[in-house]
Design a protein around this motif. Sequence first.
Motif, PDB file in Angstrom:
ATOM      1  N   GLU A   1       1.005  -1.153  -0.143  1.00  0.00           N
ATOM      2  CA  GLU A   1      -0.084   0.116   0.018  1.00  0.00           C
ATOM      3  C   GLU A   1       0.581   1.116  -0.109  1.00  0.00           C
ATOM      4  O   GLU A   1       0.220   2.231  -0.194  1.00  0.00           O
ATOM      5  N   GLN A   2       2.125   1.076   0.296  1.00  0.00           N
ATOM      6  CA  GLN A   2       3.047   2.315   0.121  1.00  0.00           C
ATOM      7  C   GLN A   2       3.389   2.711  -1.185  1.00  0.00           C
ATOM      8  O   GLN A   2       3.202   1.909  -2.067  1.00  0.00           O
ATOM      9  N   SER A   3       4.124   3.791  -1.339  1.00  0.00           N
ATOM     10  CA  SER A   3       4.879   3.817  -2.537  1.00  0.00           C
ATOM     11  C   SER A   3       6.404   4.347  -2.374  1.00  0.00           C
ATOM     12  O   SER A   3       6.719   4.882  -1.228  1.00  0.00           O
ATOM     13  N   GLY A   4       7.281   3.986  -3.271  1.00  0.00           N
ATOM     14  CA  GLY A   4       8.565   4.082  -2.992  1.00  0.00           C
ATOM     15  C   GLY A   4       9.306   2.931  -2.300  1.00  0.00           C
ATOM     16  O   GLY A   4       8.561   2.238  -1.876  1.00  0.00           O
ATOM     17  N   THR A   5      10.505   3.109  -2.111  1.00  0.00           N
ATOM     18  CA  THR A   5      11.430   2.268  -1.561  1.00  0.00           C
ATOM     19  C   THR A   5      11.202   1.998   0.076  1.00  0.00           C
ATOM     20  O   THR A   5      11.109   3.135   0.761  1.00  0.00           O
ATOM     21  N   GLN A   6      11.222   0.790   0.645  1.00  0.00           N
ATOM     22  CA  GLN A   6      10.815   0.760   1.970  1.00  0.00           C
ATOM     23  C   GLN A   6      11.884  -0.150   2.593  1.00  0.00           C
ATOM     24  O   GLN A   6      12.553  -1.036   2.129  1.00  0.00           O
ATOM     25  N   VAL A   7      12.478   0.183   3.810  1.00  0.00           N
ATOM     26  CA  VAL A   7      13.460  -0.765   4.530  1.00  0.00           C
ATOM     27  C   VAL A   7      12.700  -1.221   5.634  1.00  0.00           C
ATOM     28  O   VAL A   7      12.014  -0.328   6.463  1.00  0.00           O
ATOM     29  N   SER A   8      12.638  -2.560   5.836  1.00  0.00           N
ATOM     30  CA  SER A   8      12.070  -3.325   6.614  1.00  0.00           C
ATOM     31  C   SER A   8      12.674  -3.336   8.277  1.00  0.00           C
ATOM     32  O   SER A   8      13.864  -2.997   8.061  1.00  0.00           O
ATOM     33  N   GLY A   9      12.166  -3.807   9.111  1.00  0.00           N
ATOM     34  CA  GLY A   9      12.771  -4.166  10.231  1.00  0.00           C
ATOM     35  C   GLY A   9      13.387  -5.590  10.180  1.00  0.00           C
ATOM     36  O   GLY A   9      13.329  -6.199   9.110  1.00  0.00           O
TER      37      GLY A   9
END
Length: 749
Positions: free
Chosen positions: A132-140
């Motif tokens: 549901e997000q946009s752009g690059t995401q860094v996980s935990g």
Amino acid sequence: MKIRTYLALMAGTVLVPILVFSAFALDMLVDDERQAAVRSMHELARATSLAVDGEMTRLDGVVRALATSRLLAAENFREFYGQAVAANVGRGTQMTLFNQGGQREFTTVIPYGKPLPPLPASNVERARLVLEQSGTQVSGLIQGRVTGQYLCAVELPVTLASGKRYLISVWNYASFFKKLLPVENVPGDWLIGVFDKDGMTVARNRGNDDYIGKPPRAELLAAIRAGKTGEIRHVSRDGVPIYTALVRSPLSGWTVAVGVPIADIEAAARRSVMLAAAGLFAAIACAVAAAVYFSLRLTRSIGSAERAAVSLREGKVPPDARTEVHEIDTLLAAMHQTGVVLDSVQRERQSLLDDAQERRAMAEEQNRAKDEFLAMLGHELRNPLAAISSGIAVLDLDGTPADSARRARDIIKRQCGHLTHIVDELLDASRLISGKVVLYRTAVDLGEAARHCLGALQMRAGGKLQHHVTTTISSVMVEADPTRLEQMITNLLENAFKYTPSGGTVHLRVERSAEWAFLHVQDSGIGIGVDLLGTVFDKFVQAPRHHRGQSGLGLGLAIVRALARQHGGDVTAASGGQDQGSTFTIRLPLALVVPAEQGESMPAAERAASGNILLIDDNDDVREMLAHALRHDGMEVSAAATGLDGLALAEQCRPFAALVDIDLPDINGHEVAARIRAREAAQPHGAQPMLLVAVTGYGQQSDRRKALAVGFDEHLTKPVDMGALRGVLARHAATTRTTAVNDHAGPPA
């Protein structure tokens, strides 16, 4: 007083204030040592954070590259799997592709096509939230379903053209990040930890396996979750009071913590204080003796500075001497640097002066070459113009004999052709050397082309060349533009004849190797000097004028080189020097396929059948002379000076062919052709279309393509070669007759 006396008084004056303020100084020293240790902790934390960010940046690059894959766009997951594996080879990095339902399409940990174990609901829900997000995401920190190991991912949602969304997750095992923790020059009791946004331990330099995936002590956990940076004082999970420096990454939101036991910092500060106190008392004890000793050194240092100043005044670079007196050393270093700068400025000034002189000489040489070329061009143009002018004067004389008139016309015709050749050579050279000529390649016999060019030159010379010509010609097939190939060969042969005195020899040889075809033109002429050999293929380069028996613009060899390179080959020149003859060699790639033998083409009629010709040209002289020539061939000619008048005549006379200029005063020739074709399209089926010939001064390939695109059948450039025009009219007349016979023959019985 001497310097040593001043130093003794200074030492005595300084001792009392030193004793008073020593306590304050030592206290400040303790604090400075503590701050220095804290700064070291921060620097180590920042360095570790940069290393982690570097890996995150790499993973971000990988995930963005995979997101642009055409295989993914086509939902070709099998080959996209291979591409993902290849993108991460050698780094221990893996990739998982999630569909819009949060389920995995594949993971590079498991061979493609092998069943995947189901994900826990929490992992599915996490994937849906990221989608549901946009752009690059860094996980935990995530615990892998397949391996059970902890991992960290960089993820990017992607929407395909079909509207489907996928999540590309490129990840490393958490154990990889432990390798990023610094080891060298790190004391054994210092703690380094990497924590995700939720405060979970990602990596730790001590006890990594025991603490990974677990939170730190409450004080540190609260600071991490609050996004705090700087340092805090707390108790470690090992029960040791420590200072901890915190650095938070703006890229991933992770925190790097470096902890140092408080006892280590305080002990280092105490050691520094003890050393400082010992040094203080040693300084007091040695002050008087040092005054005498350093006075001598100071005297010598001042002498060194004086000598450096003298060197600087004389324009020399003072030596970078060391006297162990800081102020004097600073002064000497400044004077040395000043000398270096002055020397550098002088060198740069000299270099700029030399460069300016070189550029001036180059500009003068270019200006000289320009003047020489313009003078040569003027000479080349004036010679044929003089012959044409004289020929016209002869024709204007009353009672000029027929034989003289015929010779005058031949001279005018020949010199007009020479002028056309000069203009064509200039335009052709510009297009060729800039690479704007389109080649129409086909398999051509290089040997046959060489024979044809040599024969054409012999015919031009009336069958009698003034040189002894020998040939060694093999049949070699090359892939080339036939017209441009003959242009290269003719230029080399003309060059050999031009620079070889009468009675000299010219040898033409064609041969091949395993991959290349070679054409050699060897002559016994004036040769090429060493100074000219390196530039002989440049534009406007020619041998000195006193060596030349014929004129020229110096473009022939430049055109040969440009054409040879466009064909994938090259041309070279060799000469033993002045009066030693020259050898020019063209190297071309062999043809891959040799064409099948073709039957002889039917020769074109020498003259077109009589017919009505429409001539549209706004230049009165061109229109009159061309009409006269056509009427002399038995044609009926209707002429117009504008496009609209020409269209009216075309509708009235229904001509066999129309010769149309492009630049007309009202509508251009392209519009004329388009309207004529539109009229023909509206006529009953079976009507014979008019032959449309563009007659223009625009001779580029783009001009030809544009003319053919709007409806012209042929494209001829001014001045028009009457032989070529007659051939066009004859071919069209023959085609018209064949079509008429076929149309009246009726169907077979």
